[in-house]
Write a protein that holds these residues in place. Structure first.
Motif, mmCIF file in Angstrom:
data_model
loop_
_atom_site.group_PDB
_atom_site.id
_atom_site.type_symbol
_atom_site.label_atom_id
_atom_site.label_comp_id
_atom_site.label_asym_id
_atom_site.label_seq_id
_atom_site.Cartn_x
_atom_site.Cartn_y
_atom_site.Cartn_z
ATOM 1 N N THR A 63 27.264 33.764 -65.599
ATOM 2 C CA THR A 63 27.422 34.810 -66.603
ATOM 3 C C THR A 63 27.974 34.262 -67.915
ATOM 4 N N THR A 64 28.521 33.050 -67.896
ATOM 5 C CA THR A 64 29.013 32.419 -69.126
ATOM 6 C C THR A 64 28.188 31.173 -69.446
ATOM 7 N N SER A 65 26.889 31.242 -69.195
ATOM 8 C CA SER A 65 26.016 30.098 -69.436
ATOM 9 C C SER A 65 26.052 29.670 -70.894
ATOM 10 N N SER A 66 25.982 28.367 -71.073
ATOM 11 C CA SER A 66 25.888 27.765 -72.398
ATOM 12 C C SER A 66 24.802 26.702 -72.311
ATOM 13 N N ALA A 67 23.612 27.041 -72.801
ATOM 14 C CA ALA A 67 22.457 26.164 -72.616
ATOM 15 C C ALA A 67 21.750 25.899 -73.940
ATOM 16 N N MET A 106 19.937 28.291 -76.400
ATOM 17 C CA MET A 106 19.301 29.374 -75.663
ATOM 18 C C MET A 106 20.291 30.441 -75.218
ATOM 19 N N GLN A 107 21.459 30.005 -74.765
ATOM 20 C CA GLN A 107 22.489 30.927 -74.288
ATOM 21 C C GLN A 107 23.845 30.388 -74.718
ATOM 22 N N THR A 113 8.190 28.344 -67.461
ATOM 23 C CA THR A 113 9.095 29.463 -67.180
ATOM 24 C C THR A 113 10.549 29.067 -67.440
ATOM 25 N N TRP A 114 11.293 29.925 -68.152
ATOM 26 C CA TRP A 114 12.721 29.718 -68.351
ATOM 27 C C TRP A 114 13.389 29.725 -66.978
ATOM 28 N N ASP A 115 14.101 28.641 -66.654
ATOM 29 C CA ASP A 115 14.733 28.510 -65.338
ATOM 30 C C ASP A 115 16.251 28.464 -65.431
ATOM 31 N N GLY A 116 16.801 28.843 -66.577
ATOM 32 C CA GLY A 116 18.244 28.780 -66.784
ATOM 33 C C GLY A 116 18.678 27.472 -67.430
ATOM 34 N N TYR A 118 26.097 22.813 -81.496
ATOM 35 C CA TYR A 118 25.450 23.301 -80.282
ATOM 36 C C TYR A 118 26.362 23.047 -79.098
ATOM 37 N N THR A 119 26.251 23.889 -78.067
ATOM 38 C CA THR A 119 26.989 23.689 -76.822
ATOM 39 C C THR A 119 26.014 23.799 -75.657
#
Length: 181
Positions: A114-118, A71-72, A142-145, A106-107
């Motif tokens: 700000t450097t999310s890895s999801a 996702m991120q 809902t996307w919650d991070g 994948y990570t």
């Protein structure tokens, strides 16, 4: 996969197997997918076991089809949007064993920064027929991070939409909620 004999074209779509039966949606904002996020910081090509946050309450079952999606990725490496489909072979605690090895890296593990890895896992529901009645809708959690923000399903038979499939304001945060047009 598309095939041709230079006179005819055959399109090969994966319409699913219908294992989740028929769906008739009669209420607004019906969520049809289950979500969990990946806790492994790195999942390499060839991996078959993925550690996840939650498999409780039969959110996922053996032989379910799942979407694995980055996702991120604020730290570089695997591009956001990288994905693949697999089936679940085994669930043990919060480890999901896949039916075949991953073909991509994948990570995950850095969330809400700000450097999310999801990376998340989404159950791909495999319906036979889908009917969304008037004044009813399918939406995403809902996307919650960590997880959510995606609607995905397959239908072996017919999909009839008299209502809506609407994921407005369910995806990445930061959009304008109230706009006047």
């Amino acid at each position: 996969q598309t095939k041709t004999d230079f006179q005819n074209i055959t399109l090969d779509y994966n319409l699913g197997n219908g294992a989740d039966g028929n769906l008739s949606v009669t209420a607004l904002n019906t969520v049809i997918n289950n979500y969990t996020y990946v806790v492994n910081t790195s999942i390499k090509i060839g991996s078959r076991v993925i550690g996840v946050n939650d498999t409780s309450n039969n959110k996922f079952r053996v032989n379910d089809e799942i979407l694995i999606i980055q996702m991120q990725n604020g730290s570089g490496g695997t591009s956001a949007g990288t994905y693949e489909f697999r089936r679940i072979d085994v669930i043990s605690s919060n480890n999901i064993t896949l039916n075949k090895p991953l073909e991509k890296n994948y990570t995950s593990g850095t969330f809400n920064s700000t450097t999310s890895s999801a990376t998340q896992i989404v159950k791909v529901t495999n319906f036979f027929n889908v009917t969304i009645n008037s004044c009813a809708s399918i939406t995403a959690g809902t996307w919650d991070g960590f997880s959510g923000g995606i609607v995905i399903f397959r239908a072996r038979g017919n999909v009839t939409v008299n209502g809506a499939i609407n994921v407005s304001l369910k995806g990445f945060r930061g959009g304008i909620a109230d706009s006047i047009f």
